[in-house]
Design a protein around this motif. Structure first.
Motif, PDB file in Angstrom:
ATOM      1  N   ASP A   9       0.850  -1.195   0.000  1.00 23.05           N
ATOM      2  CA  ASP A   9       0.000   0.000   0.000  1.00 23.05           C
ATOM      3  C   ASP A   9       0.878   1.236   0.000  1.00 23.05           C
ATOM      4  N   ILE A  10       0.384   2.313  -0.573  1.00 22.59           N
ATOM      5  CA  ILE A  10       1.092   3.591  -0.528  1.00 22.59           C
ATOM      6  C   ILE A  10       0.373   4.466   0.490  1.00 22.59           C
ATOM      7  N   GLU A  42       3.635  -0.840  14.722  1.00 21.80           N
ATOM      8  CA  GLU A  42       4.659  -0.011  14.084  1.00 21.80           C
ATOM      9  C   GLU A  42       4.831  -0.500  12.653  1.00 21.80           C
ATOM     10  N   PHE A  43       5.008   0.440  11.738  1.00 26.64           N
ATOM     11  CA  PHE A  43       5.182   0.098  10.327  1.00 26.64           C
ATOM     12  C   PHE A  43       6.586   0.441   9.865  1.00 26.64           C
ATOM     13  N   GLU A  44       7.131  -0.412   9.004  1.00 28.04           N
ATOM     14  CA  GLU A  44       8.372  -0.124   8.310  1.00 28.04           C
ATOM     15  C   GLU A  44       7.986   0.331   6.914  1.00 28.04           C
ATOM     16  N   LEU A  45       8.458   1.517   6.529  1.00 32.95           N
ATOM     17  CA  LEU A  45       8.063   2.141   5.268  1.00 32.95           C
ATOM     18  C   LEU A  45       9.289   2.465   4.426  1.00 32.95           C
ATOM     19  N   THR A  46       9.083   2.542   3.113  1.00 33.70           N
ATOM     20  CA  THR A  46      10.113   2.985   2.189  1.00 33.70           C
ATOM     21  C   THR A  46       9.534   4.105   1.350  1.00 33.70           C
ATOM     22  N   ASP A  47      10.256   5.218   1.275  1.00 35.84           N
ATOM     23  CA  ASP A  47       9.806   6.334   0.450  1.00 35.84           C
ATOM     24  C   ASP A  47       9.665   5.835  -0.987  1.00 35.84           C
ATOM     25  N   ALA A  48       8.503   6.023  -1.575  1.00 40.80           N
ATOM     26  CA  ALA A  48       8.212   5.494  -2.907  1.00 40.80           C
ATOM     27  C   ALA A  48       9.016   6.183  -3.998  1.00 40.80           C
ATOM     28  N   ILE A  49       9.562   7.354  -3.725  1.00 44.40           N
ATOM     29  CA  ILE A  49      10.294   8.091  -4.751  1.00 44.40           C
ATOM     30  C   ILE A  49      11.802   7.986  -4.554  1.00 44.40           C
ATOM     31  N   ASN A  50      12.290   8.197  -3.325  1.00 40.60           N
ATOM     32  CA  ASN A  50      13.747   8.215  -3.151  1.00 40.60           C
ATOM     33  C   ASN A  50      14.300   7.045  -2.331  1.00 40.60           C
ATOM     34  N   GLY A  51      13.456   6.140  -1.862  1.00 37.63           N
ATOM     35  CA  GLY A  51      13.928   4.927  -1.203  1.00 37.63           C
ATOM     36  C   GLY A  51      14.333   5.062   0.248  1.00 37.63           C
ATOM     37  N   GLU A  52      14.150   6.227   0.848  1.00 35.37           N
ATOM     38  CA  GLU A  52      14.524   6.414   2.250  1.00 35.37           C
ATOM     39  C   GLU A  52      13.617   5.552   3.142  1.00 35.37           C
ATOM     40  N   PHE A  53      14.200   4.976   4.202  1.00 33.73           N
ATOM     41  CA  PHE A  53      13.449   4.128   5.118  1.00 33.73           C
ATOM     42  C   PHE A  53      12.910   4.937   6.283  1.00 33.73           C
ATOM     43  N   LEU A  54      11.764   4.481   6.817  1.00 32.47           N
ATOM     44  CA  LEU A  54      11.126   5.194   7.917  1.00 32.47           C
ATOM     45  C   LEU A  54      10.300   4.206   8.726  1.00 32.47           C
TER      46      LEU A  54
END
Length: 173
Positions: A9-10, A42-54
């Motif tokens: 999901d985005i 808690e969610f592990e996310l990846t920026d859809a444009i630049n790949g940064e983790f959050l």
């Protein structure tokens, strides 16, 4: 615990305006302290444009697009003025609280040329390593999809393919 978000999901995240992230994973947390027990996701996310983790809490997320529409959404997404990653930011004022002398600035200039050259080589190696990792991930998911026929593997492969397309577009520009 049930969550409203799923892999691929985005989402948008409170405090990270004008940025979008893929949901990569989540974990259920049960914390016990002297005041009692609390449970949250808690969610592990990846920026859809630049790949940064959050990492983010579920309460900070808002659904932008379901995983089955993610690739089409990103193909139409306008990346103009997309914020830069925040992880590598630094301020010169933190490094030089007072102004340096002219001589020391000249010496710094010489050193910075060498550092910039070394950094660009390192950055190229990091980009190459990341693209190799994405290609491996894509191939693994496609093999699993072809072997087991599970649509989740195909979706994960499509997400990786979208990331690879964005890398290719950035390299062309």
């Amino acid at each position: 615990m049930k969550t409203e978000f799923t892999f691929g999901d985005i989402v948008s995240v409170a405090g990270y305006e004008n940025r979008i992230f893929y949901v990569d994973a989540w974990r259920e947390v049960k914390a016990t302290d002297e005041w009692g027990v609390s449970e949250y996701v808690e969610f592990e996310l990846t920026d859809a444009i630049n790949g940064e983790f959050l990492d983010a809490y579920e309460t900070d997320l808002r659904l932008v697009c379901r995983k089955q529409f993610a690739e089409d959404y990103l193909l139409e997404y306008d990346e103009t003025n997309y914020p830069e990653p925040s992880g590598g930011a630094f301020h010169i004022a933190d490094i030089f609280p007072t102004l340096p002398s002219v001589e020391s600035v000249a010496e710094l200039g010489k050193g910075l040329k060498k550092v910039a050259s070394d950094m660009s080589k390192k950055k190229a190696q990091e980009v190459s390593k990341e693209i190799d990792g994405l290609l491996d991930e894509y191939n693994d998911n496609m093999r699993l999809y072809e072997t087991f026929g599970d649509a989740e593997y195909k979706t994960k492969a499509d997400v990786v393919l979208a990331k690879l397309r964005r890398w290719a577009n950035r390299c062309r520009n």
